[in-house]
Write an enzyme that holds these catalytic residues in place. Structure first.
Site, PDB file in Angstrom:
ATOM      1  N   ASP A 250       0.842  -1.214   0.000  1.00 23.67           N
ATOM      2  CA  ASP A 250       0.000   0.000   0.000  1.00 23.67           C
ATOM      3  C   ASP A 250       0.869   1.254   0.000  1.00 23.67           C
ATOM      4  O   ASP A 250       0.623   2.186   0.758  1.00 23.67           O
ATOM      5  CB  ASP A 250      -0.934  -0.006   1.214  1.00 23.67           C
ATOM      6  CG  ASP A 250      -2.044   1.057   1.094  1.00 23.67           C
ATOM      7  OD1 ASP A 250      -2.354   1.459  -0.047  1.00 23.67           O
ATOM      8  OD2 ASP A 250      -2.578   1.481   2.130  1.00 23.67           O
TER       9      ASP A 250
ATOM     10  N   ASP B 109       2.982   2.727   8.024  1.00 26.01           N
ATOM     11  CA  ASP B 109       1.687   2.080   7.840  1.00 26.01           C
ATOM     12  C   ASP B 109       1.828   0.721   7.168  1.00 26.01           C
ATOM     13  O   ASP B 109       1.487   0.542   5.994  1.00 26.01           O
ATOM     14  CB  ASP B 109       0.731   2.977   7.054  1.00 26.01           C
ATOM     15  CG  ASP B 109      -0.705   2.446   7.102  1.00 26.01           C
ATOM     16  OD1 ASP B 109      -0.930   1.425   7.777  1.00 26.01           O
ATOM     17  OD2 ASP B 109      -1.576   3.050   6.464  1.00 26.01           O
TER      18      ASP B 109
ATOM     19  N   LYS C  58       2.020   4.783  -0.923  1.00 29.92           N
ATOM     20  CA  LYS C  58       1.369   5.997  -1.399  1.00 29.92           C
ATOM     21  C   LYS C  58       1.996   7.170  -0.656  1.00 29.92           C
ATOM     22  O   LYS C  58       2.657   6.987   0.379  1.00 29.92           O
ATOM     23  CB  LYS C  58      -0.134   5.949  -1.164  1.00 29.92           C
ATOM     24  CG  LYS C  58      -0.555   5.664   0.275  1.00 29.92           C
ATOM     25  CD  LYS C  58      -2.060   5.469   0.380  1.00 29.92           C
ATOM     26  CE  LYS C  58      -2.480   5.083   1.795  1.00 29.92           C
ATOM     27  NZ  LYS C  58      -3.941   4.825   1.888  1.00 29.92           N
ATOM     28  N   PRO C  59       1.838   8.388  -1.169  1.00 31.48           N
ATOM     29  CA  PRO C  59       2.513   9.536  -0.542  1.00 31.48           C
ATOM     30  C   PRO C  59       2.188   9.713   0.939  1.00 31.48           C
ATOM     31  O   PRO C  59       3.071  10.095   1.717  1.00 31.48           O
ATOM     32  CB  PRO C  59       2.019  10.722  -1.374  1.00 31.48           C
ATOM     33  CG  PRO C  59       1.717  10.131  -2.711  1.00 31.48           C
ATOM     34  CD  PRO C  59       1.185   8.759  -2.436  1.00 31.48           C
TER      35      PRO C  59
ATOM     36  N   ASN D 228       1.825   7.588   3.097  1.00 32.89           N
ATOM     37  CA  ASN D 228       2.517   6.594   3.918  1.00 32.89           C
ATOM     38  C   ASN D 228       4.026   6.819   3.942  1.00 32.89           C
ATOM     39  O   ASN D 228       4.773   5.976   4.438  1.00 32.89           O
ATOM     40  CB  ASN D 228       2.231   5.178   3.418  1.00 32.89           C
ATOM     41  CG  ASN D 228       0.859   4.694   3.835  1.00 32.89           C
ATOM     42  OD1 ASN D 228       0.251   5.249   4.740  1.00 32.89           O
ATOM     43  ND2 ASN D 228       0.355   3.667   3.166  1.00 32.89           N
TER      44      ASN D 228
END
Length: 232
Positions: free
Chosen positions: A9, A34, A11-12, A14
């Site tokens: 997962d 995360d 993504k920015p 995280n």
């Protein structure tokens, strides 16, 4: 990944910047956070392959189709993040989550250089390879992707990268093109054309009469002319 952990997962939101450590980057060292859906690579029995794991804007095509995903799925998400950093937009967008998932699976992304003309071709190639639909067409490891980025920016490859898994197949060669040096020039054979020689005919005698005022012409006076033989 070197510890057999897949994030699934990226993504920015995280990725945090640790401003206490600015040795490598004045903005702070990136920290990945995360790991709520991350799983050990060797212990993924509890994963339902039919469920969706990830965020639709950054999810890999295989995850969008319900597969668990692996290291190269994380690299795909990183490629999407790089695309967004360099262009200001995500490569795949839609009016709904389902539409975005279909974009990941089927749509061809706009080359980033068409959105931001300041992107150099080697960097564009790194990004596009990162978001290739086929996992096998992506980089073989995060270290390989980082090395390709360093080459694209023409900076030294970080010494702490583990390139032991940097495969030697054609897809894992440096992303930019450069001529291969060779001490032996290739031998190029050219087809030999047939040589046709014409036989030299005997001299031909032409009778050329003298013009008036050019002197008296003797009876039968002539000038011998020897033809030229040509080789084809």
């Amino acid at each position: 990944h070197q510890h057999s952990v897949i994030h699934r997962d990226l993504k920015p939101t995280n990725i945090l910047l640790d401003k206490r450590r600015t040795e490598g980057n004045p903005m702070g060292e990136p920290i990945l956070t995360d790991f709520g859906i991350a799983n050990l690579l060797r212990t993924s029995k509890g994963i339902d392959s039919g469920s969706l794991h990830g965020t639709e804007l950054y999810i890999s095509p295989e995850q969008a189709q319900g597969y668990v995903g692996n290291e190269r799925s994380d690299l795909y998400a990183l490629g999407v993040i790089l695309y967004e950093i360099c262009t200001g937009v995500q490569p795949f967008r839609g009016e709904s989550a389902a539409a975005i998932l279909m974009e990941h699976v089927n749509a061809t992304p706009t080359p980033p250089a068409l959105i931001n003309p300041n992107i150099l071709p080697p960097l564009s190639m790194v990004i596009l390879r990162g978001i290739a639909k086929d996992p096998e067409a992506r980089f073989p490891s995060a270290s390989a992707m980082a090395a390709a980025l360093a080459e694209a920016f023409n900076v030294p490859i970080p010494e702490n990268l583990d390139l032991s898994s940097y495969a030697t197949d054609a897809m894992s060669e440096p992303t930019y093109y450069k001529p291969r040096q060779s001490s032996v020039l290739p031998q190029v054979s050219t087809p030999s054309l047939p040589v046709i020689k014409t036989s030299t005919p005997p001299p031909v005698t032409l009778s050329i009469p003298k013009t008036p005022g050019g002197g008296a012409a003797l009876p039968g006076e002539s000038t011998p002319i020897t033809p030229v033989s040509y080789t084809h």
